[in-house]
Design a protein around this motif. Structure first.
Motif, PDB file in Angstrom:
ATOM      1  N   ARG A   5      -7.688  -1.991  -3.588  1.00  9.07           N
ATOM      2  CA  ARG A   5      -7.372  -0.901  -2.550  1.00  9.07           C
ATOM      3  C   ARG A   5      -7.980  -1.733  -1.035  1.00  9.07           C
ATOM      4  O   ARG A   5      -9.077  -2.057  -1.005  1.00  9.07           O
ATOM      5  CB  ARG A   5      -8.168   0.337  -2.629  1.00  9.07           C
ATOM      6  N   THR A  56      -9.995  -1.514   2.182  1.00  8.04           N
ATOM      7  CA  THR A  56     -10.683  -0.578   3.046  1.00  8.04           C
ATOM      8  C   THR A  56     -10.440  -0.706   4.687  1.00  8.04           C
ATOM      9  O   THR A  56      -9.504  -1.272   4.940  1.00  8.04           O
ATOM     10  CB  THR A  56     -12.288  -1.255   2.975  1.00  8.04           C
ATOM     11  N   GLU A  63       0.775  -1.191   0.099  1.00  2.00           N
ATOM     12  CA  GLU A  63      -0.055  -0.076   0.106  1.00  2.00           C
ATOM     13  C   GLU A  63       0.602   1.228  -0.168  1.00  2.00           C
ATOM     14  O   GLU A  63       1.612   1.417   0.751  1.00  2.00           O
ATOM     15  CB  GLU A  63      -1.038  -0.076   1.407  1.00  2.00           C
ATOM     16  N   ASN A  85      -2.564  -5.166  -8.843  1.00  3.58           N
ATOM     17  CA  ASN A  85      -3.406  -5.049 -10.113  1.00  3.58           C
ATOM     18  C   ASN A  85      -4.369  -6.480 -10.076  1.00  3.58           C
ATOM     19  O   ASN A  85      -3.781  -7.563  -9.949  1.00  3.58           O
ATOM     20  CB  ASN A  85      -2.697  -4.994 -11.611  1.00  3.58           C
ATOM     21  N   GLN A 117     -11.705  -2.889  -1.943  1.00  2.00           N
ATOM     22  CA  GLN A 117     -12.464  -2.243  -3.190  1.00  2.00           C
ATOM     23  C   GLN A 117     -11.448  -2.272  -4.447  1.00  2.00           C
ATOM     24  O   GLN A 117     -10.420  -2.174  -4.280  1.00  2.00           O
ATOM     25  CB  GLN A 117     -12.828  -0.763  -2.868  1.00  2.00           C
ATOM     26  N   ILE A 118     -12.160  -2.392  -5.492  1.00  2.00           N
ATOM     27  CA  ILE A 118     -11.478  -2.223  -6.743  1.00  2.00           C
ATOM     28  C   ILE A 118     -11.736  -1.070  -7.351  1.00  2.00           C
ATOM     29  O   ILE A 118     -12.755  -0.541  -7.677  1.00  2.00           O
ATOM     30  CB  ILE A 118     -11.970  -3.453  -7.610  1.00  2.00           C
ATOM     31  N   GLU A 119     -10.478  -0.236  -7.559  1.00  2.00           N
ATOM     32  CA  GLU A 119     -10.421   1.266  -8.368  1.00  2.00           C
ATOM     33  C   GLU A 119      -9.565   1.121  -9.397  1.00  2.00           C
ATOM     34  O   GLU A 119      -8.449   0.784  -9.273  1.00  2.00           O
ATOM     35  CB  GLU A 119      -9.917   2.128  -7.195  1.00  2.00           C
ATOM     36  N   GLU A 120     -10.195   1.384 -10.359  1.00  2.00           N
ATOM     37  CA  GLU A 120      -9.405   1.256 -11.837  1.00  2.00           C
ATOM     38  C   GLU A 120      -8.547   0.082 -11.840  1.00  2.00           C
ATOM     39  O   GLU A 120      -7.150   0.255 -11.776  1.00  2.00           O
ATOM     40  CB  GLU A 120      -8.542   2.468 -11.723  1.00  2.00           C
ATOM     41  N   GLN A 121      -9.019  -1.082 -11.693  1.00  2.00           N
ATOM     42  CA  GLN A 121      -8.296  -2.476 -11.838  1.00  2.00           C
ATOM     43  C   GLN A 121      -7.230  -2.493 -10.876  1.00  2.00           C
ATOM     44  O   GLN A 121      -6.322  -3.548 -10.745  1.00  2.00           O
ATOM     45  CB  GLN A 121      -7.430  -2.315 -13.073  1.00  2.00           C
ATOM     46  N   GLU A 173     -14.238  -8.738  -1.486  1.00  2.00           N
ATOM     47  CA  GLU A 173     -15.033  -7.682  -1.737  1.00  2.00           C
ATOM     48  C   GLU A 173     -16.575  -7.854  -1.080  1.00  2.00           C
ATOM     49  O   GLU A 173     -17.185  -6.817  -0.333  1.00  2.00           O
ATOM     50  CB  GLU A 173     -15.319  -7.830  -3.137  1.00  2.00           C
TER      51      GLU A 173
END
Lengths: 367, 302
Positions: free
Chosen positions: A352, A354, A306, A316, A345-349, A339
């Motif tokens: 991330r 939580t 991270e 990715n 969370q998935i942000e732009e492939q 999830e």
């Protein structure tokens, strides 16, 4: 009372009377003593019959109980010579005594209602025909005898509850506190013997074992408390008796055999679906643990990367499986699981964490 | 004496004697392994568990040929062992209780099936209840042939895997370290024990067959510390008990075969316990009197 209800009552009382001492046999790892005792009481009944000349005298109970205790002593005597192991000692003593009993029955007691089939199956269906009159009431003898035995068992267990409990779970402590383990042991064995004799007439030698062992074993899967175990055993015994009776009546089969089969079905169901200890619960727990563990691994990987510059590569969605050395489908499933649990969370492939996910990873580190 | 002369002239008696001798030999020999591995009571569970197998085999095939009965009984016996293993492995119920559960429940199911079969209007069903206490007099030549062939297979497998089974009994960990597949050997030995029990059911009955596994082997154990001698002696004791019991039962009215054979086996056991050299009770008390400490070598290294 109609004969059906009388048979049913006898069946229920027999199964409760057997289940109560059975609980202690299971907990003391002496389950097979019930097998030994229930077989060898036959010899006591037969010998008593030869001496007294009556097949239904209450004095027979004493003879039979004596044989039961003698069986236990014989097994211990054999074991103490150190020439045979305990299991072998049990395996020799009771077939020998039972054989002598069966031979005596077939050869000399043919005109009495004791024959090979009764020895194995009892005669519960005949219970309403053998009656005694007490206080002006005509009751089946089996019902009276078994009720007396049930009351004896119940009062012995209530009176000596804490003694039985302590000596069962911590024999050392019991001795230190001054209870005699020998007294409790032989007392319990006498209860088992008396119960076996009473139940013998109703359900026969082998099926006494079913009623003594299976309901307590079922209860053992459901609770950790002795008092609750006693209650559940009695309940399972009662249910088996009722179901067994109706199934037997429907199929016109042996009542005793059917009761034993029902105890088996109760056990099987509990074995499968008991909360915590059942097979399904175990499988579900293992299954969940697998996904929980994989999710934690994934989260730890995410925490490690991270905010680092290689985050986009390492985290990715499509390539993370290579970094974790997992296969593609499994990784997809873990991501879906995580999830759903709200830990990523998935942000732009890119995966991330939580806050919830960070918490889980921290907990894993803290271990 | 007359009886023993009859053995050679009387066809039925000869068949019965051969049959019970076979069952004694097989159950004695394989029983040695069960006793040494502290599985004496497993035999009790297996023999009771075989009853529903016998009944189902009859219901499915509608035949009472010995092979069908033996296959049905073996499968049920095996299922019983599997369930015991499953219970012990997955719950906190101990082995003794698990054996008791299987023994009683399978037997109960068997009794239900037996009473159902007896209701079937079919002359063929008669005699199935003889499996409870056994009836040696009902042994036919075809039964003996099947029993003989299966016994020869069982005994030769025991010889073939002699050293493997020996390892399994006394030091399975060492066996595994030598690279023997101990799990498979365990299953094989268990299967042989199941078959040994099942063979005797017709003559001795499901209720008492377990004694034929335990008593001759425990008797033989008193005379020797060597496995080979123990197995041979147990087979001999089993055969003697089987033949004597069966002959007494076939020649005397109203004596069931199974119980009589078990009584004979128990007498042999008591005799061995008292009179065996070195280990026997009388020998030991003599040694104690002359102030010699007896050296009891355990076969079992534990």
């Amino acid at each position: 009372m109609s004969p059906q209800i009388e048979i049913l009552l006898v069946a229920i009382i027999v199964s409760i009377a057997c289940a109560l001492p059975g609980v202690f046999l299971i907990l003391r790892r002496m389950a097979l003593m019930s097998d030994a005792i229930s077989h060898s009481v036959l010899l006591g009944i037969v010998v008593g019959f030869f001496i007294i000349g009556q097949v239904d005298s209450p004095i027979l109970l004493i003879f039979a109980a004596g044989t039961g205790v003698a069986t236990v002593s014989l097994v211990e005597l054999l074991h103490r010579t150190q020439l045979v192991k305990e299991d072998a000692a049990i395996g020799i003593v009771f077939p020998a005594l039972f054989s002598i009993g069966v031979i005596l029955v077939t050869r000399y007691a043919n005109n009495v209602h004791l024959d090979q089939d009764v020895v194995l199956l009892g005669e519960i269906a005949l219970a309403p025909f053998d009656r005694v009159t007490i206080l002006g009431l005509s009751l089946p003898r089996g019902l009276v005898v078994m009720t007396l035995i049930l009351v004896t068992n119940l009062s012995c267990i209530v009176i000596f509850y804490k003694e039985l409990k302590i000596s069962t779970f911590d024999a050392g402590l019991a001795t230190a506190l001054g209870f005699s383990p020998v007294f409790i042991h032989y007392g319990l064995m006498s209860l088992v013997s008396i119960t076996a004799v009473g139940a013998f007439h109703a359900v026969g030698a082998v099926l006494v074992v079913a009623l003594m062992i299976v309901p307590p074993a079922t209860a053992y899967l459901l609770t950790n408390r002795l008092s609750i175990m006693l209650a559940i055993s009695s309940l399972v015994g009662t249910i088996s008796a009722i179901m067994g009776y109706f199934v037997a009546a429907k199929m016109d089969a042996s009542v005793a055999g059917s009761m034993a089969s029902m105890t088996g079905i109760c056990f099987l169901l509990t074995f499968l679906i008991a909360p915590k200890r059942g097979i399904l619960a175990i499988i579900y727990r293992r299954f969940r643990q697998k996904w929980e563990f994989s999710q934690t691994l994934l989260l730890i990987h995410l925490v490690n990367h991270e905010g680092k510059e290689n985050e986009a590569e390492e985290c990715n969605v499509n390539r993370i499986n290579q970094h974790l050395s997992w296969n593609q489908t499994f990784t997809q499933n873990v991501i879906l699981y995580a999830e759903k649990k709200g830990s990523i969370q998935i942000e732009e492939q890119i995966l991330r964490l939580t806050n919830r996910g960070r918490e889980i990873a921290d907990q894993a580190f803290a271990r | 004496m007359q009886i023993f002369l009859h053995l050679f002239s009387d066809y039925t008696l000869r068949t019965v004697a051969i049959g019970t001798a076979i069952l004694g030999i097989v159950s004695g020999a394989l029983g040695s392994y069960a006793v040494l591995r502290k599985q004496s009571l497993v035999g009790d569970a297996i023999s009771h568990a075989a009853l529903p197998g016998i009944c189902l085999a009859f219901l499915i095939t509608d035949s009472k040929t010995p092979l069908v009965m033996i296959v049905g009984a073996s499968l049920a016996g095996w299922l019983g062992i599997l369930v015991v293993t499953a219970i012990v492995r997955n719950t906190r119920i101990k082995e003794d209780a698990a054996l008791g559960i299987i023994l009683a429940v399978f037997f109960g199911v068997g009794i239900v099936l037996l009473t159902l079969i007896q209701k079937i209007p079919n002359a063929n069903q008669a005699g199935l209840d003889k499996f409870l206490f056994g009836q040696a007099a009902a042994l036919l030549e075809r039964d003996i042939k099947t029993m003989g062939i299966i016994s020869i297979m069982v005994i030769s497998l025991t010889f073939l895997f002699w050293k493997e089974f020996k390892l399994l009994c006394f030091d399975p960990t060492f066996g595994a370290s030598l690279g023997f597949p101990m799990k498979i050997l365990d299953i094989l030995l268990m299967t042989l024990i199941v078959i040994a029990i099942v063979i005797g059911l017709q003559a001795v009955g499901v209720v008492l067959m377990s004694a034929m596994v335990v008593a001759p082997a425990s008797a033989a154990r008193q005379w020797t510390n060597r496995l080979a001698i123990m197995v041979c002696l147990a087979a001999l004791f089993g055969a003697i008990a089987g033949v004597t019991g069966a002959i007494i039962s076939s020649t005397t009215a109203k004596i069931p075969t199974g119980p009589m054979i078990v009584v004979c086996a128990s007498v042999i056991f008591l005799f061995s316990l008292a009179f065996a050299p070195n280990r026997g009770l009388i020998w030991q008390s003599l040694l104690k009197k002359t102030k010699f400490k007896p050296e009891i070598n355990e076969v079992d290294p534990k």
